[in-house]
Design a protein around this motif. Structure first.
Motif, PDB file in Angstrom:
ATOM      1  N   GLN A  75       6.447 -32.243 -10.231  1.00  0.00           N
ATOM      2  CA  GLN A  75       7.326 -33.372  -9.949  1.00  0.00           C
ATOM      3  C   GLN A  75       6.992 -34.569 -10.825  1.00  0.00           C
ATOM      4  O   GLN A  75       7.879 -35.352 -11.195  1.00  0.00           O
ATOM      5  CB  GLN A  75       7.256 -33.751  -8.466  1.00  0.00           C
ATOM      6  N   ASP A  76       5.715 -34.744 -11.182  1.00  0.00           N
ATOM      7  CA  ASP A  76       5.360 -35.846 -12.070  1.00  0.00           C
ATOM      8  C   ASP A  76       6.142 -35.773 -13.372  1.00  0.00           C
ATOM      9  O   ASP A  76       6.564 -36.805 -13.922  1.00  0.00           O
ATOM     10  CB  ASP A  76       3.858 -35.829 -12.376  1.00  0.00           C
ATOM     11  N   ASP A  79       9.717 -36.877 -12.786  1.00  0.00           N
ATOM     12  CA  ASP A  79       9.814 -38.329 -12.725  1.00  0.00           C
ATOM     13  C   ASP A  79       9.750 -38.938 -14.120  1.00  0.00           C
ATOM     14  O   ASP A  79      10.470 -39.899 -14.431  1.00  0.00           O
ATOM     15  CB  ASP A  79       8.694 -38.899 -11.855  1.00  0.00           C
ATOM     16  N   GLU A 106       7.647 -29.196  -4.392  1.00  0.00           N
ATOM     17  CA  GLU A 106       6.768 -30.272  -3.921  1.00  0.00           C
ATOM     18  C   GLU A 106       7.313 -30.966  -2.678  1.00  0.00           C
ATOM     19  O   GLU A 106       6.839 -32.027  -2.285  1.00  0.00           O
ATOM     20  CB  GLU A 106       6.485 -31.255  -5.058  1.00  0.00           C
ATOM     21  N   ARG A 108       8.890 -32.906   0.419  1.00  0.00           N
ATOM     22  CA  ARG A 108       9.487 -34.205   0.699  1.00  0.00           C
ATOM     23  C   ARG A 108       9.289 -35.189  -0.447  1.00  0.00           C
ATOM     24  O   ARG A 108      10.154 -36.024  -0.714  1.00  0.00           O
ATOM     25  CB  ARG A 108       8.868 -34.785   1.977  1.00  0.00           C
ATOM     26  N   ARG A 109       8.180 -35.087  -1.141  1.00  0.00           N
ATOM     27  CA  ARG A 109       7.962 -35.983  -2.278  1.00  0.00           C
ATOM     28  C   ARG A 109       9.063 -35.820  -3.315  1.00  0.00           C
ATOM     29  O   ARG A 109       9.572 -36.790  -3.878  1.00  0.00           O
ATOM     30  CB  ARG A 109       6.605 -35.691  -2.919  1.00  0.00           C
ATOM     31  N   ALA A 110       9.466 -34.573  -3.555  1.00  0.00           N
ATOM     32  CA  ALA A 110      10.526 -34.301  -4.529  1.00  0.00           C
ATOM     33  C   ALA A 110      11.852 -34.889  -4.065  1.00  0.00           C
ATOM     34  O   ALA A 110      12.592 -35.488  -4.861  1.00  0.00           O
ATOM     35  CB  ALA A 110      10.646 -32.803  -4.749  1.00  0.00           C
ATOM     36  N   HIS A 112      12.367 -37.442  -2.053  1.00  0.00           N
ATOM     37  CA  HIS A 112      12.329 -38.905  -2.173  1.00  0.00           C
ATOM     38  C   HIS A 112      12.466 -39.341  -3.631  1.00  0.00           C
ATOM     39  O   HIS A 112      13.147 -40.339  -3.932  1.00  0.00           O
ATOM     40  CB  HIS A 112      11.033 -39.449  -1.579  1.00  0.00           C
ATOM     41  N   SER A 113      11.838 -38.613  -4.546  1.00  0.00           N
ATOM     42  CA  SER A 113      11.959 -38.945  -5.969  1.00  0.00           C
ATOM     43  C   SER A 113      13.399 -38.779  -6.440  1.00  0.00           C
ATOM     44  O   SER A 113      13.903 -39.588  -7.236  1.00  0.00           O
ATOM     45  CB  SER A 113      11.031 -38.058  -6.799  1.00  0.00           C
TER      46      SER A 113
END
Length: 301
Positions: A75-76, A79, A106, A108-110, A112-113
């Motif tokens: 995911q980094d 972003d 990834e 929930r982080r994905a 939100h991103s």
């Protein structure tokens, strides 16, 4: 300026294109490196930057190009690419639009991103490839990504490989899964890259009907099929479901030239046997229908 829209373009910054293997190693993206810079052999990946792309667009009479994300493993990296896209769109308003990259593995982080990327002006999601990114077709975060995209009116581009092409085409993408996804998420428009792995002109096994929210782009078509597939696909699924995409800066005619360009493929499409009305749909009108926020036809801001 014409009203042509290329809905499938990839760009990377200079540090990535100058040393793809080194950049991929530093960012934990071996899958990308294996595709764009295969070890031990000459690849067909061309390289470009926003300035060169705009020049090639002007040469070919393309009004707008839509930048797609990659099916990154982290995911980094998604972003990071979303930041590149936002900057390039700001720099070239009206000429460039962009989709968001996301890595549903990834969780929930994905999600939100992705929300932040769409809030930041990106207009779609993808290109995604679950088989390369490491999540299943029924993964909850992936399904949440599709629902979020549908709620925002953002189309989702999914990489599709032709089952007839064998292992050389990449990870298999069962075509029936795409139809099921479309039925399960009826308000989400799914764009299947590369003619949906042949689904656009062959249909599904058994003659099963295709959901209304499935569309097909023509990315890399000269590397995969003959020009007759345009007529075949228009007759099978309708020209209103076909979207011109080049896969720029991939070298579509690598035996003749090592220079990325857009003009030759567009000339080939114009002589593919489609009617003028069908050409209008494929080369721009369908994309503008899916992405109503693009600059008005014939105008670059």
């Amino acid at each position: 300026m014409s009203d042509v829209v290329d809905i499938h373009v990839h760009l990377y910054p200079g540090e990535a294109s100058a040393d793809p293997a080194g950049w991929a190693a530093a960012h934990g993206e071996p899958g990308w490196s294996a595709v764009v810079a295969p070890p031990g052999r000459r690849g067909i990946q061309g390289w470009s930057d926003p300035g060169a792309l705009i020049a090639h667009m002007d040469e070919a009479g393309v009004a707008t190009c839509v930048l797609l994300g990659w099916y990154w493993e982290r995911q980094d990296t998604c972003d990071l690419q979303n930041g590149w896209h936002q900057e390039w769109v700001r720099r070239h308003p009206g000429r460039l639009a962009a989709f968001a990259a996301v890595q549903p593995a990834e969780g929930r982080r994905a999600v939100h991103s992705l929300e932040r990327a769409l809030d930041g002006g990106l207009v779609g999601v993808g290109e995604l490839l679950p088989q390369a990114q490491g999540y299943g077709i029924d993964d909850p975060a992936f399904r949440e990504v599709l629902e979020l995209a549908g709620s925002r009116g953002a189309p989702v581009n999914l990489h599709a490989t032709d089952p007839a092409a064998g292992a050389r085409a990449g990870p298999p993408t069962p075509l029936g899964d795409f139809a099921r996804l479309a039925r399960d998420h009826p308000r989400t428009r799914l764009i299947l890259a590369h003619w949906g792995g042949g689904m656009a002109f062959r249909g599904l096994p058994g003659g099963e009907g295709l959901p209304h929210n499935l569309f097909f782009d023509t990315a890399a078509s000269p590397l995969l099929y003959g020009g007759e597939v345009f007529r075949q696909a228009a007759d099978r699924v309708g020209a209103d479901r076909i979207l011109y995409g080049s896969d720029y800066p991939i070298l579509l005619h690598f035996r003749e030239s090592r220079r990325p360009e857009l003009a030759r493929f567009i000339r080939d499409i114009r002589s593919s046997g489609l009617t003028q009305a069908e050409l209008g749909l494929v080369l721009g009108a369908n994309a503008r229908r899916l992405l109503p926020g693009l600059a008005p036809r014939g105008k670059a801001v």
